[in-house]
Design a protein around this motif. Structure first.
Motif, PDB file in Angstrom:
ATOM      1  N   ARG A  40      24.463  42.206  43.230  1.00 35.04           N
ATOM      2  CA  ARG A  40      23.337  40.654  43.070  1.00 35.04           C
ATOM      3  C   ARG A  40      24.460  39.882  42.405  1.00 35.04           C
ATOM      4  N   PHE A  41      25.176  39.538  41.436  1.00 35.31           N
ATOM      5  CA  PHE A  41      26.457  38.629  40.803  1.00 35.31           C
ATOM      6  C   PHE A  41      27.746  39.169  41.925  1.00 35.31           C
ATOM      7  N   GLY A  42      28.270  39.563  42.449  1.00 37.76           N
ATOM      8  CA  GLY A  42      29.681  39.834  43.086  1.00 37.76           C
ATOM      9  C   GLY A  42      30.737  40.887  42.535  1.00 37.76           C
TER      10      GLY A  42
ATOM     11  N   VAL B 259      33.781  43.748  38.812  1.00 36.95           N
ATOM     12  CA  VAL B 259      35.031  43.850  37.950  1.00 36.95           C
ATOM     13  C   VAL B 259      35.453  43.833  36.514  1.00 36.95           C
ATOM     14  N   GLY B 260      35.436  42.525  36.210  1.00 38.50           N
ATOM     15  CA  GLY B 260      34.903  41.888  35.001  1.00 38.50           C
ATOM     16  C   GLY B 260      34.049  42.231  34.074  1.00 38.50           C
ATOM     17  N   MET B 261      33.229  42.547  34.316  1.00 40.94           N
ATOM     18  CA  MET B 261      31.895  43.534  33.698  1.00 40.94           C
ATOM     19  C   MET B 261      32.729  45.190  32.771  1.00 40.94           C
ATOM     20  N   ALA B 262      32.943  45.483  34.073  1.00 38.11           N
ATOM     21  CA  ALA B 262      33.702  47.587  34.423  1.00 38.11           C
ATOM     22  C   ALA B 262      35.188  47.015  33.144  1.00 38.11           C
TER      23      ALA B 262
ATOM     24  N   LEU C 227      48.435  40.429  50.084  1.00 35.34           N
ATOM     25  CA  LEU C 227      49.165  41.270  49.531  1.00 35.34           C
ATOM     26  C   LEU C 227      49.264  40.946  47.143  1.00 35.34           C
ATOM     27  N   LEU C 228      48.868  39.966  47.338  1.00 37.83           N
ATOM     28  CA  LEU C 228      48.769  39.005  45.813  1.00 37.83           C
ATOM     29  C   LEU C 228      47.444  39.668  45.266  1.00 37.83           C
ATOM     30  N   ASN C 229      45.904  39.604  46.481  1.00 38.15           N
ATOM     31  CA  ASN C 229      44.783  40.149  45.848  1.00 38.15           C
ATOM     32  C   ASN C 229      44.989  41.708  45.817  1.00 38.15           C
ATOM     33  N   TYR C 230      45.849  42.244  47.344  1.00 44.33           N
ATOM     34  CA  TYR C 230      45.670  43.860  46.101  1.00 44.33           C
ATOM     35  C   TYR C 230      46.243  44.333  45.081  1.00 44.33           C
ATOM     36  N   VAL C 231      47.344  43.685  44.445  1.00 47.91           N
ATOM     37  CA  VAL C 231      47.889  43.608  43.414  1.00 47.91           C
ATOM     38  C   VAL C 231      46.987  43.649  42.087  1.00 47.91           C
ATOM     39  N   LEU C 232      46.193  42.185  42.214  1.00 47.47           N
ATOM     40  CA  LEU C 232      45.230  42.289  41.212  1.00 47.47           C
ATOM     41  C   LEU C 232      43.816  42.697  41.117  1.00 47.47           C
TER      42      LEU C 232
ATOM     43  N   TRP D 104      38.964  36.446  36.442  1.00 48.08           N
ATOM     44  CA  TRP D 104      37.943  35.305  36.596  1.00 48.08           C
ATOM     45  C   TRP D 104      38.503  34.297  37.619  1.00 48.08           C
ATOM     46  N   PHE D 105      39.592  34.649  37.478  1.00 51.08           N
ATOM     47  CA  PHE D 105      40.310  33.460  38.362  1.00 51.08           C
ATOM     48  C   PHE D 105      40.605  33.653  39.128  1.00 51.08           C
TER      49      PHE D 105
END
Length: 528
Positions: free
Chosen positions: A156-158, A163-166, A25-30, A264-265
């Protein structure tokens, strides 16, 4: 590692964790938050570069507080009963007198804009409609470019890195665009932002789907689609409330900074870690999930994640070359590829075309856009039911045809809010449902050995449709019904082509070219 065994074992672990534990549920939100933001970045240009009313500047009359001079200084369009935007009557003197204006018209050199805070006004794009609609095409071309490397970065990088780069690039170049000093800078930043950050939805979608087992993937897919539509509605409300286009951009892109910080966390996708041979890291991630869910990690049977199998790379290469040569020689595969590409192009062009042209649907462009977006939500729910009950082929054929009929009726019947808006909404409903159906269908008619390559070809055709869609409002300059006539014609042809395709309901996914060809042979007799 054997892919099927890997998927089965990981699915068992994810089933044990459960789809609704605190970890998920936490990851769904994030993860769904970037999906929500991707709707801002994908559709924001519709209101960012929206059309505004303007007219010629009549220098000798502008200081006159009484505006009745407009009717004899600027001609009225007989079809729309509105003032012409690009021409005015010639005056024989510098006085603002009715008798001084002639019936001869001349092109405007300067303009008076209704909206003082619009991009069109600031860059003085009066009577340069092509420059305004070009913004959407440039943006979608950037989205096309991002397809070339977003998947590679993710694989390649995950998923987390993708998501972070975009999100980061969207934030940087999106905010920068709000301070553009000229049109060229504005368009270039639009392209760069889309080209580097346009993969935010795809990256977030893959991340979300990999959080759950195969049983919950349909539900998570529907959740992503619904979240995207929710973002489109919020986008419309924001554009309705914020009049200044620069402020509008800043508000749209600032939340991306939040994603840039917290992503990143997050823990990386366990499925991606396993695919890269990082089983120990995957086990650590899953044990952490079990701890958050207050579960005993020994119940997850993590030992099932081992037992890698060694494959012969030489044999794999030979098989791939053999399958590729068979696909090149197969007339059935070629015909299917061309027809599926057309179906995807039609869905993409009509879907985005309906959304973009919705702003001219009624007097309240924001409310019209919201209604056209909201109609998608029930379509995403219904598609799961009807595809399994009635089959892929019939659902696509019927919905293409209904979309064609409603488009033609909307085009040729006199405009009236009582039936024009419902017709438009039905058309958008049908193309949304068909878009979801085509995505599933295309993955079922091509063999496993060539599936990703052939799907990418069809998806590329779809991107061509999304590039053309922002240009369709230009057709309304010639006749207000031309955009919907185009949509109806494309959908009618697509409905006819669907008759020639095989049904894939309750059929096993083909692994080879021969099995893919056999689907057509087995279906042909039943349909005839």
């Amino acid at each position: 590692m054997d892919d099927q065994e890997e998927d089965f074992n990981l699915d068992a672990v994810l089933e044990t964790l459960g789809p609704y534990g605190r970890y998920n549920l936490l990851n769904y939100v994030l993860v769904l938050f970037p999906v929500l933001l991707s709707s801002f970045f994908t559709c924001g240009f519709i209101f960012e570069a929206q059309s505004v009313d303007y007219r010629c500047e009549v220098e000798q009359c502008e200081s006159n507080n009484v505006t009745d001079w407009i009717q004899y200084a600027i001609p009225t369009n007989r079809e729309t009963n509105r003032l012409e935007s690009c021409v005015r009557y010639v005056s024989n003197s510098s006085q603002c007198q009715r008798e001084e204006f002639t019936n001869v018209t001349v092109k405007c050199s300067r303009f008076v804009y209704e909206n003082r805070e619009s991009m069109v006004k600031e860059f003085d794009l009066g009577c340069q409609e092509w420059k305004r609609v070009l913004v959407g095409t440039v943006h979608n071309f950037g989205m096309f470019v991002t397809m070339l490397f977003t998947g590679a970065i993710s694989d390649r990088f995950g998923r987390r890195v993708a998501v972070g780069m975009a999100a980061t690039t969207s934030f940087i170049f999106g905010i920068s665009r709000a301070f553009s000093k000229d049109y060229i800078t504005y368009v270039v930043l639009h392209f760069v932002e889309a080209a580097l950050g346009g993969g935010l939805y795809q990256s977030g979608y893959v991340f979300a789907v990999e959080l759950v087992s195969s049983k919950q993937r349909v539900a998570i897919s529907a959740a992503c689609s619904t979240t995207f539509v929710t973002g489109v509605v919020l986008l419309s409300l924001l554009a309705w409330a914020v009049d200044n286009w620069r402020t509008y951009i800043i508000v749209l892109y600032t939340p991306a900074l939040i994603v840039t910080i917290y992503v990143w966390f997050m823990k990386e996708s366990a499925r991606w870690l396993i695919s890269k041979g990082k089983t120990a890291d995957a086990i650590k991630t899953l044990r952490g999930a079990a701890k958050i869910n207050n579960m005993d990690h020994t119940k997850l049977e993590l030992r099932a994640l081992g037992n890698p199998l060694v494959k012969s790379e030489e044999n794999e290469d030979k098989v791939e070359r053999s399958e590729f040569s068979k696909a090149i020689r197969s007339s059935i595969i070629w015909k299917r590829l061309l027809m599926c590409s057309y179906l995807w192009l039609t869905c993409s062009l009509v879907y985005y075309g309906f959304s973009i042209n919705a702003v001219s649907l009624s007097s309240n462009k924001y409310l019209s856009f919201i209604l056209v977006a909201l109609v998608e939500i029930p379509a995403y729910v219904v598609v799961v039911v009807v595809l399994n009950k009635y089959g892929r082929k019939r659902v696509m054929m019927v919905n293409y045809f209904v979309c064609a009929v409603t488009s033609f009726l909307f085009a040729f019947l006199p405009r009236c809010d009582y039936y024009s808006i419902p017709l438009y909404l039905v058309g958008k409903w049908c193309v949304t449902l068909t878009y979801s159906s085509v995505y599933i269908y295309v993955s079922e008619v091509f063999p496993t050995s060539m599936r990703q390559t052939l799907i990418s070809f069809c998806s590329t055709a779809g991107k061509i449709g999304s590039l053309i869609a922002p240009l369709t409002p230009l057709l309304s300059l010639y006749h207000k019904s031309m955009p919907t006539v185009l949509f109806g014609s494309l959908c009618f042809v697509a409905s006819c082509l669907t008759v020639l395709l095989p049904e894939t309901r309750n059929t096993r996914l083909p692994d080879t070219i021969e099995e893919a060809e056999e689907i057509s042979r087995n279906n042909g007799k039943s349909w005839l």
